[in-house]
Design an enzyme around this catalytic site. Structure first.
Site, PDB file in Angstrom:
ATOM      1  N   HIS B  87       0.436  -0.839  -0.056  1.00  0.00           N
ATOM      2  CA  HIS B  87      -0.399  -0.316   0.216  1.00  0.00           C
ATOM      3  C   HIS B  87       1.104   1.262  -0.115  1.00  0.00           C
ATOM      4  CE1 HIS B  87      -4.157   2.629   0.662  1.00  0.00           C
ATOM      5  NE2 HIS B  87      -2.771   3.420   1.404  1.00  0.00           N
ATOM      6  N   ASP B 166     -16.325   1.486   6.046  1.00  0.00           N
ATOM      7  CA  ASP B 166     -15.019   2.184   5.429  1.00  0.00           C
ATOM      8  C   ASP B 166     -15.785   3.564   4.106  1.00  0.00           C
ATOM      9  OD1 ASP B 166     -12.551   4.082   5.337  1.00  0.00           O
ATOM     10  OD2 ASP B 166     -13.235   2.974   3.550  1.00  0.00           O
ATOM     11  N   ARG B 173     -16.748  11.787   5.465  1.00  0.00           N
ATOM     12  CA  ARG B 173     -15.623  12.342   6.746  1.00  0.00           C
ATOM     13  C   ARG B 173     -15.041  13.993   5.008  1.00  0.00           C
ATOM     14  NH1 ARG B 173     -11.024   8.295   7.254  1.00  0.00           N
ATOM     15  NH2 ARG B 173      -9.571  10.050   6.945  1.00  0.00           N
ATOM     16  N   LYS B 192      -9.101  -2.320   4.714  1.00  0.00           N
ATOM     17  CA  LYS B 192      -9.073  -2.406   3.147  1.00  0.00           C
ATOM     18  C   LYS B 192      -8.954  -3.669   2.738  1.00  0.00           C
ATOM     19  CE  LYS B 192      -9.907   1.815   1.856  1.00  0.00           C
ATOM     20  NZ  LYS B 192      -9.855   2.930   1.135  1.00  0.00           N
TER      21      LYS B 192
END
Lengths: 438, 438
Positions: B87, B166, B173, B192
């Site tokens: 990631h 999420d 958000r 995730k």
């Protein structure tokens, strides 16, 4: 045009908003264009970062302008009197409005009050008045103005016409844990006061175990802010910081408090009690501020003497009767509870302190207030306070008398009351009622 | 049962939530039972008060469990390889996934990647892959697993099946200015990653003018938190803190970055350029971490040598071609822009620094990314970076070449690029690419 996320971000970083940004936020929220989730994020950012005095002024003014405003300029309906409003941040046993409104009106100052209902542990002036059979708090704005011109005072409930923005924002604060923000409390109170259009405003900001502000310091910050916002809007403002570490007076509960007020104004006893010094002292002090700001005395000392004389010579009582009659209330048929229950001291000593919020909640549990809006009030429910801070009791002496229609609730109230009362052998002094003037 | 206002109040006061409180909040919000305005108030309270490591672990796990999870346990479809995920927190010109995935797969480690699209100034791996005609990022989970077992790697897009909590929280958000909260960023990323079920995770946490985290300190806090959350969930985790004070490599833009990757893997030039040391260095360093955690080397030094050899001997390129073919991509028909525009230095000197975010936004303005989800990408749009930090230029030398189909956008991009580039006579050193490992 503004981007809501940029406004939220700005407050999150502690930056100051322009009038236009606050107007955009409040007006588009009130119109239903700004989603609740953005408003609640902004409110939480305000909780953490605060608002400057200028920002609070803008917010107050914009909320005030979101609905109807009343004009009480000198000369309305032919009256020449100035109008003085009064606001209390809420307490337990605080029935001073019922004495002050007629007393100040008797001194020749117009007193227009838009009052509230009981909220949590605190009582509400409207509920107290409605314990007088026939009393109507839902009169039109035109009749409200007409009665103030004719009688000198009127007390009505908050209507949807005033400050719809405040109403909508308050409802959101209530469910997002953003009620306890001094800037937001200040704007909420003052937007409603300014919408009423009085010439001056007298504030009773309470602190202590029965108040929303637990410390003198917090209350002082709020009082100074309220006064400053009022002054910036061109109003004369006085604020007293007053003690709420014990219930005010000797009775808590709607018809019981009406009884205490009638006893004070007539100089008689009520349910065997006449030690009402604190209720009298606070009523006279607040009335004196109002009479002074209303231009009927050159200073508060002289105003206090005027108030004391009008209370003692029966003028306040006569005005109170006239005021009740004007709004349909029948003072002769006020009902008191037929049932009572005695709460006695388990030990001897001196009353040190109260958890006054808990005492308010005990009255609430008896039916004197509402847990939710739809609850029905028992107007006769409440408490008599026999021993206050600094008073000596012997084991077995009466501490409280519990009143109300539902005897099944008495035992639980007793437990709450005993746990809310701190008695020990140590001597203590009575707290002074009026801590500061600002 | 919990009261949402009490949970908000608790966080507002900085208290720690239980697993049950977080589960109540997240699950009832995802189910549509908790209003958005309460969730946004809580998110803003989290922004100010933070979350403990334990709370982030709970939040991550609960969001992870809100949707489907994939099992890549050793032995799936007959493969014996360990699975290692990667990631990056996002940068400008960061095309390393396109090199790392085939390179690590060539070393015998399975690489399942669920990638994202460009967001603001940062590019997205999916957009880069989709500049390869025919490349399909929307394959089923079953085909994804099958391809990883067969080819060694597959890259797909985030689907609604994973972490719906999420997705819903992130959308909120985004409109309530609560994106930039390290605990929330951490839970969002890791939920995730954990849903994907890899044995190990390698993180590239970027800092500098082109990264979300502008300072090394912030990036370190995030990296340590991400690693800790992964380890608490039983995964092996490595994190590199890497410099994003200038674009990575020499090209920014989707098909241009594919071109740079192909040039690196084949050892050829692309548009006259072959100075790709930083892209190579970062790709090898991250690949080495993955090969080490994938059990194919006893330490990262040895793993680095394996990676370097597989890149140089053409193994990575062969695996890349196999991977593209498996997902339908035709590398022979990747289209580059026919139009270009040169941006030259207005003065002589040494490149001191870039506003790398602004360079990313210049690429975005050319059509390389999206301002909103519905924008259509010009896969050929982008930039070539001729001079990087520490390099000397003469007045009139090429700084950037701008590419894309829409020439009307070139002039504005030029202005952005020149204002994003700081050239002065002072000498400066190139920043080191890999600052720390944690």
């Amino acid at each position: 045009m503004f981007l809501p996320t940029e406004i939220i971000q700005k407050k999150k970083l502690g930056l100051e908003h322009s009038r236009e940004e606050i107007a955009f936020l409040v007006n588009s929220f009130t119109a239903g264009d700004l989603p609740e989730y953005q408003m609640s994020a902004w409110l939480m950012a305000v909780y953490f970062k605060g608002l400057s005095t200028q920002e609070i002024s803008f917010l107050t003014e914009i909320m005030m302008r979101s609905g109807r405003t009343i004009d009480f300029s000198a000369g309305f309906y032919g009256t020449k009197n100035l109008c003085v409003d009064k606001h209390s941040t809420g307490g337990v046993g605080d029935k001073t409005s019922l004495i002050i409104a007629p007393l100040v009106a008797a001194a020749g100052v117009s007193v227009p009050l838009v009052a509230g209902r009981g909220l949590g542990h605190t009582g509400g002036t409207l509920d107290k008045l409605e314990s007088i059979p026939g009393f109507n708090v839902n009169i039109s704005i035109e009749n409200f103005r007409e009665q103030i011109a004719r009688v000198g005072t009127s007390i009505i409930g908050q209507t949807d016409e005033f400050c719809p923005a405040d109403k909508k924002i308050y409802a959101l604060r209530d469910v997002t844990s953003t009620v306890d923000s001094i800037p937001l409390i200040c704007a909420s109170i003052m937007s409603k006061k300014l919408a009423l259009g009085a010439d001056a405003i007298v504030l009773d900001v309470k602190f202590g175990s029965g108040a929303f502000m637990k410390s003198l310091g917090e209350a002082r910050v709020l009082a100074q802010m309220l006064a400053e916002i009022g002054r910036r809007a061109g109003r004369k403002v006085s604020a007293l910081l007053t003690d709420m570490s014990q219930p005010l007076g000797r009775f808590i509960g709607n018809s019981l408090e009406v009884g205490e007020c009638l006893a004070i104004m007539s100089g008689e006893k009520f349910l065997g009690e006449n030690r009402f010094d604190d209720t009298v002292e606070l009523s006279l002090a607040l009335a004196a501020e109002m009479i002074f700001l209303g231009g009927k005395a050159p200073n508060t000392t002289k105003a206090y003497e005027i108030a004391r004389d009008l209370l003692q010579d029966g003028s306040a009582l006569r005005k109170f009767k006239e005021f009740c009659q004007a709004q349909g209330g029948d003072l002769n048929s006020v009902k008191q509870s037929s049932k009572k229950y005695e709460v006695r001291a388990a030990s001897s000593g001196c009353v040190q302190a109260f958890d006054t919020e808990k005492i308010g909640l005990a009255a609430l549990s008896l039916g004197a207030g509402r847990r939710k809006v739809t609850d029905v009030i028992d107007h006769t429910a409440g408490l008599q306070v026999h021993a206050k801070i600094s008073e000596e009791v012997e084991r077995g002496d009466l501490l409280f008398t519990v009143y109300g229609e539902n005897e099944a609730l008495f035992e639980e109230a007793k437990i709450m009351l005993l746990s809310a009362t701190n008695i020990s052998l140590q001597k203590t002094r009575s707290p002074s009622l009026i801590a500061e003037r600002c």
